[in-house]
Design a protein around this motif. Structure first.
Motif, PDB file in Angstrom:
ATOM      1  N   SER A   1      -7.419 -17.330 -10.949  1.00 19.27           N
ATOM      2  CA  SER A   1      -8.004 -16.002 -10.825  1.00 19.27           C
ATOM      3  C   SER A   1      -6.930 -14.936 -10.610  1.00 19.27           C
ATOM      4  O   SER A   1      -5.789 -15.224 -10.286  1.00 19.27           O
ATOM      5  N   THR A   2      -7.339 -13.707 -10.786  1.00 27.29           N
ATOM      6  CA  THR A   2      -6.461 -12.573 -10.507  1.00 27.29           C
ATOM      7  C   THR A   2      -6.823 -11.993  -9.152  1.00 27.29           C
ATOM      8  O   THR A   2      -7.951 -12.148  -8.674  1.00 27.29           O
ATOM      9  N   TRP A   3      -5.873 -11.339  -8.518  1.00 25.07           N
ATOM     10  CA  TRP A   3      -6.133 -10.724  -7.231  1.00 25.07           C
ATOM     11  C   TRP A   3      -5.360  -9.423  -7.126  1.00 25.07           C
ATOM     12  O   TRP A   3      -4.349  -9.215  -7.808  1.00 25.07           O
ATOM     13  N   THR A   4      -5.875  -8.541  -6.281  1.00 21.91           N
ATOM     14  CA  THR A   4      -5.273  -7.225  -6.075  1.00 21.91           C
ATOM     15  C   THR A   4      -4.974  -7.049  -4.593  1.00 21.91           C
ATOM     16  O   THR A   4      -5.860  -7.265  -3.749  1.00 21.91           O
ATOM     17  N   TYR A   5      -3.752  -6.674  -4.298  1.00 18.05           N
ATOM     18  CA  TYR A   5      -3.354  -6.411  -2.916  1.00 18.05           C
ATOM     19  C   TYR A   5      -3.677  -4.953  -2.601  1.00 18.05           C
ATOM     20  O   TYR A   5      -3.270  -4.034  -3.306  1.00 18.05           O
ATOM     21  N   VAL A   6      -4.444  -4.734  -1.537  1.00 13.72           N
ATOM     22  CA  VAL A   6      -4.927  -3.404  -1.181  1.00 13.72           C
ATOM     23  C   VAL A   6      -4.284  -2.994   0.136  1.00 13.72           C
ATOM     24  O   VAL A   6      -4.548  -3.610   1.176  1.00 13.72           O
ATOM     25  N   GLU A   7      -3.459  -1.948   0.098  1.00 15.20           N
ATOM     26  CA  GLU A   7      -2.778  -1.484   1.308  1.00 15.20           C
ATOM     27  C   GLU A   7      -2.837   0.026   1.482  1.00 15.20           C
ATOM     28  O   GLU A   7      -2.271   0.556   2.432  1.00 15.20           O
ATOM     29  N   ARG A   8      -3.557   0.736   0.573  1.00 14.21           N
ATOM     30  CA  ARG A   8      -3.669   2.193   0.670  1.00 14.21           C
ATOM     31  C   ARG A   8      -5.135   2.580   0.761  1.00 14.21           C
ATOM     32  O   ARG A   8      -6.021   1.894   0.248  1.00 14.21           O
ATOM     33  N   ALA A   9      -5.388   3.728   1.368  1.00 10.37           N
ATOM     34  CA  ALA A   9      -6.764   4.185   1.581  1.00 10.37           C
ATOM     35  C   ALA A   9      -7.484   4.441   0.262  1.00 10.37           C
ATOM     36  O   ALA A   9      -8.679   4.139   0.137  1.00 10.37           O
ATOM     37  N   ASP A  10      -6.788   4.999  -0.736  1.00  7.33           N
ATOM     38  CA  ASP A  10      -7.449   5.271  -2.010  1.00  7.33           C
ATOM     39  C   ASP A  10      -7.829   3.977  -2.724  1.00  7.33           C
ATOM     40  O   ASP A  10      -8.890   3.884  -3.365  1.00  7.33           O
ATOM     41  N   GLN A  11      -6.990   2.936  -2.600  1.00  6.50           N
ATOM     42  CA  GLN A  11      -7.333   1.641  -3.180  1.00  6.50           C
ATOM     43  C   GLN A  11      -8.565   1.042  -2.497  1.00  6.50           C
ATOM     44  O   GLN A  11      -9.456   0.499  -3.159  1.00  6.50           O
ATOM     45  N   LEU A  12      -8.619   1.154  -1.170  1.00  7.60           N
ATOM     46  CA  LEU A  12      -9.739   0.592  -0.415  1.00  7.60           C
ATOM     47  C   LEU A  12     -11.045   1.270  -0.798  1.00  7.60           C
ATOM     48  O   LEU A  12     -12.076   0.601  -0.958  1.00  7.60           O
ATOM     49  N   ALA A  13     -11.040   2.583  -0.964  1.00  2.00           N
ATOM     50  CA  ALA A  13     -12.252   3.302  -1.354  1.00  2.00           C
ATOM     51  C   ALA A  13     -12.738   2.837  -2.722  1.00  2.00           C
ATOM     52  O   ALA A  13     -13.947   2.677  -2.946  1.00  2.00           O
ATOM     53  N   LEU A  14     -11.808   2.599  -3.647  1.00  2.00           N
ATOM     54  CA  LEU A  14     -12.190   2.128  -4.979  1.00  2.00           C
ATOM     55  C   LEU A  14     -12.792   0.731  -4.913  1.00  2.00           C
ATOM     56  O   LEU A  14     -13.805   0.440  -5.571  1.00  2.00           O
ATOM     57  N   VAL A  15     -12.203  -0.152  -4.118  1.00  2.00           N
ATOM     58  CA  VAL A  15     -12.729  -1.509  -3.963  1.00  2.00           C
ATOM     59  C   VAL A  15     -14.129  -1.475  -3.365  1.00  2.00           C
ATOM     60  O   VAL A  15     -15.034  -2.181  -3.824  1.00  2.00           O
ATOM     61  N   ALA A  16     -14.335  -0.649  -2.343  1.00  2.00           N
ATOM     62  CA  ALA A  16     -15.648  -0.559  -1.698  1.00  2.00           C
ATOM     63  C   ALA A  16     -16.716  -0.104  -2.692  1.00  2.00           C
ATOM     64  O   ALA A  16     -17.831  -0.639  -2.707  1.00  2.00           O
ATOM     65  N   ARG A  17     -16.389   0.882  -3.532  1.00  2.00           N
ATOM     66  CA  ARG A  17     -17.358   1.352  -4.531  1.00  2.00           C
ATOM     67  C   ARG A  17     -17.669   0.259  -5.546  1.00  2.00           C
ATOM     68  O   ARG A  17     -18.821   0.074  -5.952  1.00  2.00           O
ATOM     69  N   ARG A  18     -16.654  -0.478  -5.935  1.00  2.00           N
ATOM     70  CA  ARG A  18     -16.872  -1.536  -6.925  1.00  2.00           C
ATOM     71  C   ARG A  18     -17.736  -2.651  -6.351  1.00  2.00           C
ATOM     72  O   ARG A  18     -18.648  -3.160  -7.015  1.00  2.00           O
ATOM     73  N   LEU A  19     -17.459  -3.063  -5.123  1.00  2.00           N
ATOM     74  CA  LEU A  19     -18.243  -4.139  -4.513  1.00  2.00           C
ATOM     75  C   LEU A  19     -19.688  -3.731  -4.264  1.00  2.00           C
ATOM     76  O   LEU A  19     -20.590  -4.576  -4.266  1.00  2.00           O
TER      77      LEU A  19
END
Length: 405
Positions: free
Chosen positions: A10-28
């Motif tokens: 599988s692929t994975w994305t490392y999330v360490e910034r606030a803008d990345q976290l907001a995008l992940v939350a919307r996607r989930l």
């Protein structure tokens, strides 16, 4: 049964910034299922109100099409509030493998999951306690053997190595794969353990609630005594019969069954016997243990047939229960403390069980019989110099309690 297809890398994305976290939350938030895992470390030095563990990583994986797994750095991100919405959304099923520790650590960052499923509990109901681990289950489901060499890594170190990030992401991915296998093969077990959001607690008598939460902080006889039900066996039996009628979680049902045995309510044996054929391992094994302790000789044939049960937990319980059916009855030990009621108030009396003759003095008699009196009498000079002290180090503990089965 055909093995489940092994998942591709599988692929994975490392999330360490606030803008990345907001995008992940919307996607989930657009999906129906989220697999969750967490990595945390024990806090060695902490204040009295500080949590004992520190959250280091959160791993999340959605269904195919969600972009693979996400490894969220909980140390570098002080604000994890964007995750509150998808975790709290009752429409989304949150998957854990061993929900207890992960949910407690997530709660220290105000992250509370609603509508959950613990795949470890599902696996335990099917295959027993010894086979419910993630590695054992994935080996069974699709022949995947997890590499656990990084399990004891220091998750507070930064930067994290690619190997550590890949290991963390794979646990979330594998939790999702295991869910798909269990749902396809054992939908009954998944349904038993799925916890909808805001599910009310089972409607059972209040006195038994502390005995059903798994802490074992209270004895059954003390609980009924505190509830004013001491000696009122029909009321105890009615409450437990009603509890079995409304409780559906296998582990809680097993605790109710154990409570029936603890209180020696033999009149409920007919209510227990159907549990010998229960689908859930916890209930099946719990029923076996209870019928053995209650000496239900009429169930001997059924207990003997469970010596061939596919689950080791049940086979072990059946061997012990059959031995209990043929063992001579034992005299109950007299309690060191007696509780009586006087005008509604509780009074506790310490029973003096050691003032009888030596042959009735319990452990003292056993020691005398085995070793005799080997100590030479002290001289007056020795007694004056050393005092008349006893060797407490050789005294057996007064409250030596054996563990229950």
């Amino acid at each position: 049964m055909e093995p489940f297809p092994a998942p591709a890398h599988s692929t994975w994305t490392y999330v360490e910034r606030a803008d990345q976290l907001a995008l992940v939350a919307r996607r989930l938030s657009t999906g129906a299922v989220i697999a969750i895992d967490a990595e945390f470390v024990q806090v060695r030095v902490r204040g009295p109100d500080d949590p004992p563990h520190r959250l280091a990583l959160i791993q999340l994986a959605g269904m195919p099409g969600m972009g693979g797994a996400f490894v969220i750095d909980a140390l570098r991100l002080a604000d994890l509030s964007p995750l509150e919405q998808p975790l709290h959304d009752a429409r989304i099923l949150k998957l854990f493998h061993g929900i207890g520790a992960d949910s407690r650590v997530l709660a220290t960052r105000q992250l509370v999951a609603r509508h959950t499923l613990d795949l470890e509990a599902v696996s335990r109901s099917i295959f027993g306690q010894r086979e419910s681990g993630l590695q054992s289950m994935l080996q069974r489901a699709c022949g995947v053997r997890l590499d656990k060499s990084l399990q004891r890594s220091d998750w507070t170190r930064r930067p994290l190595t690619p190997a550590m990030l890949g290991y963390a992401a794979r646990d979330a991915d594998m939790t999702l794969v295991l869910y798909q296998w269990l749902l396809a093969r054992y939908p009954w077990a998944v349904a038993l353990h799925e916890m909808p959001a805001d599910e009310p607690p089972p409607a059972v008598a209040g006195w038994m609630l502390p005995l059903l939460d798994g802490s074992r902080a209270q004895r059954a006889d003390w609980a009924v005594s505190n509830a004013g039900l001491e000696g009122r066996l029909p009321e105890q039996a009615a409450a437990l019969r009603a509890a079995l009628a409304v409780v559906r979680r296998p582990l809680t049902r097993a605790r109710i069954i154990r409570l029936i045995a603890d209180l020696e309510l033999a009149e409920l044996i007919p209510v227990l016997r159907p549990g010998l054929s229960a689908l859930a391992t916890e209930e099946r094994a719990g029923t076996v243990r209870a019928l053995g302790r209650l000496r239900d000789v009429a169930s001997e044939a059924a207990l003997r047939s469970l010596l061939a049960d596919p689950v080791l937990d049940v086979r072990d319980a059946a061997r012990i229960a059959l031995a209990q059916l043929t063992a001579p009855p034992t005299q109950p030990a007299s309690s060191a403390v007696t509780r009586t009621h006087h005008d509604g108030a509780a009074r506790w009396t310490l029973n003096d069980a050691t003032n009888g003759p030596p042959e009735e003095a319990g452990w003292q008699a056993v020691l005398r019989a085995r070793f005799g009196d080997r100590q030479a009498p002290k001289s007056a000079a020795t007694t004056e110099a050393t005092g008349d002290a006893t060797d407490d180090a050789t005294t057996p503990p007064a409250n030596d309690r054996s563990t229950d089965s």
